[in-house]
Design an enzyme around this catalytic site. Structure first.
Site, PDB file in Angstrom:
ATOM      1  N   ILE A  63      25.140  42.997  50.098  1.00  0.00           N
ATOM      2  CA  ILE A  63      24.249  42.208  49.489  1.00  0.00           C
ATOM      3  C   ILE A  63      24.123  40.784  49.881  1.00  0.00           C
ATOM      4  CG2 ILE A  63      22.783  41.292  47.313  1.00  0.00           C
ATOM      5  CD1 ILE A  63      24.385  43.739  45.830  1.00  0.00           C
ATOM      6  N   GLU A 115      40.478  48.131  47.651  1.00  0.00           N
ATOM      7  CA  GLU A 115      41.352  47.185  48.426  1.00  0.00           C
ATOM      8  C   GLU A 115      42.765  47.934  48.900  1.00  0.00           C
ATOM      9  OE1 GLU A 115      40.443  44.052  48.800  1.00  0.00           O
ATOM     10  OE2 GLU A 115      38.728  45.037  48.368  1.00  0.00           O
ATOM     11  N   LYS A 174      35.547  37.829  42.840  1.00  0.00           N
ATOM     12  CA  LYS A 174      34.063  37.544  43.426  1.00  0.00           C
ATOM     13  C   LYS A 174      33.301  36.500  42.311  1.00  0.00           C
ATOM     14  CE  LYS A 174      34.406  42.094  45.653  1.00  0.00           C
ATOM     15  NZ  LYS A 174      33.934  43.356  45.526  1.00  0.00           N
TER      16      LYS A 174
END
Ligand code: NDP
Ligand code: HSE
Length: 430
Positions: free
Chosen positions: A138, A192, A207
């Site tokens: 995105i 991860e 984030k």
């Protein structure tokens, strides 16, 4: 057409190999769009012999990624190793010191050192670009920083971890166990290197801290993020959520008000009628609220080789074009430091699941603790009847202050008939 933009890539795992594959397939198209071909001239990873499914025949190989950042004949270093410290940090710092632009997907690094890295880049007139670090494919950094530049933003929130959304979705749809679904997410390249960063909420917190910096023009303050993951969300909570008209989502929420900035990541009960409740599997969604634009929603795949490579290469195309946006909306030295508000300041509803012994008086003790903290109960569910055995009891509260809820829960957890620490999921009416 102009000279190629020469690129060195550190890290050839899920994302690094994805970037290679994307450039191989769409290179000609991207060259027209960027005004210059993009040419990978050097790569570095740990294991030279590993088959990565990409053709490295014409590319210089470096065993030492920091040496590559210093010595490769390139304008841009792309860091796709990961981790807040160690080699990833060395690669970025070395590249900037040597006058190379940096593109990275590394949210851990930016959450911890983003403000300092932005200052180093800006001092040298260089770019450090990180679109892939937040919400995978995105283009949310550009959307907020450039597209919403005219607005004062008050809130930014969303589903920021693809692995957790995938796990919660698959547990609900298939009834499969947490561990099995996590193993799938790892195979699909979503998780991860240390998947506890995903399931414990740390990756989403990285984030969120970056998003808050970009949205509000504030210094990145990862330490101030309240973080809870999804490990305690059980199959029965997913079932109760269904009965109550909610879906469970791991959300990151950052709100800037008069009192300061609150940043939090935790599982949420989201009403079924809200769009975010229907964002499933590896998809992420980010919502930004501005004073003139109102609410803006962006949705797309939040992890995996393709979506992440898409964001990495878009940043490289910007550099090829000579576009040099500010790293976080304002010059690094002008970023604000608002007061950090703790989770105690949150106000909202709560879902509480208790494992209790089924005997008379237990609920009276529980509700007395709520009454004494002025917490108002909206509903209560008990499934099954098992005298003197363990039963789950679910309480749903009206809006209340987190601090009061905590005090009541501390008291409830100490009751003899309450067998485990209560599961608490905040209800967010977004
Ligand atoms: P991987 O673990 O798949 O790949 C990491 C790569 O880095 C490997 O090629 C590895 O080498 C290399 N590497 C590790 N340590 C060193 C070192 N000391 N020196 C040189 N190379 C090293 O990670 P991903 O590709 O999944 O992630 C890369 C980055 O992108 C991370 O910051 C991650 O958070 C971020 N990201 C990942 C997304 C995803 O969906 N996977 C989405 C968005 C961001 P070798 O192969 O030889 O072992
Ligand atoms: N592990 C991360 C996730 C990758 O699952 O969202 C994308 O940042």
């Amino acid at each position: 057409m102009s000279e190629p933009l020469r690129i060195a890539i550190a890290g050839l795992g899920t994302v690094g190999a994805g970037v290679f594959q994307l450039l191989a397939k769409n290179g000609a198209l991207i060259a027209r769009r960027g005004g210059r071909p993009l040419e990978v001239v050097a790569v570095a990873a740990r294991d030279r012999k590993k088959d990565r499914g990409v053709d490295l025949a014409k590319v210089a190989w470096f065993d030492d990624a920091a040496k590559m950042a210093a010595e490769a004949d390139c304008e841009v270093v792309v860091e796709l190793i990961g981790g807040a410290e160690g080699m990833a940090r060395r690669v970025c710092e070395t590249a900037l010191a040597k006058g190379r632009h940096v593109v990275t997907a590394n949210k851990a690094l930016l959450a911890h050192h983003g403000t300092a890295l932005a200052a180093s880049a800006e001092a040298k007139g260089l770019t450090i670009a990180y679109e892939a670090a937040v919400a995978g494919g995105i283009p949310i950094i550009k959307s907020i920083r450039e597209g919403l530049a005219a607005n004062r933003l008050s809130r930014v929130y969303g589903i920021l971890n693809g692995t957790c959304n995938y796990i919660l979705t698959q547990m609900r749809k298939t009834g499969r166990a947490f561990g099995d679904v996590l193993a799938d997410a790892q195979k699909l390249g979503y998780a991860e290197a240390d998947p506890s960063f995903d399931v414990d909420g740390v990756d989403a917190a990285h984030k969120l801290a970056i998003l808050a910096g970009v949205a509000f023009g504030t210094k990145i303050d990862f330490a101030a993020v309240h973080v809870e993951g999804i490990r305690r969300v059980g199959a029965q909570d997913i079932q109760f959520a269904r009965e109550l008209g909610f879906r469970i989502k791991l959300l990151g929420i950052a709100e800037l008000g008069e009192g300061g900035l609150m940043q939090r990541v935790h599982p949420c009960m989201v009403p079924l009628e809200t769009p975010i409740a229907h964002v499933e599997d590896v998809y992420n969604a980010v919502v930004a609220e501005g004073d003139f634009v109102g609410r803006v929603v962006a949705e797309g795949r939040g992890a995996g080789a393709g979506p992440t490579a898409s964001a990495v290469v878009a940043d490289i195309v910007d550099i090829a074009h000579g576009r040099r946006p500010m790293t976080f909306q304002l010059p690094a030295g002008e970023l604000a430091t608002p007061k950090a508000l703790g989770i105690d300041a949150r106000r909202g509803g709560y879902y509480i699941r208790l494992d209790v012994i089924d005997r008379p008086g237990v609920i009276a003790d529980v509700t007395a603790a709520l009454r004494d903290e002025a917490v108002s109960l909206a509903s209560m569910l008990q499934r099954g009847r098992a005298p003197d055995e363990r039963v789950p009891v679910v309480l749903v509260t009206h809006d209340t202050q987190e601090a009061a809820m905590r005090r009541a829960l501390d008291r409830i957890a100490r009751l003899g008939a309450v067998l485990e620490a209560p599961v608490v999921i905040r209800i967010e009416s977004l």
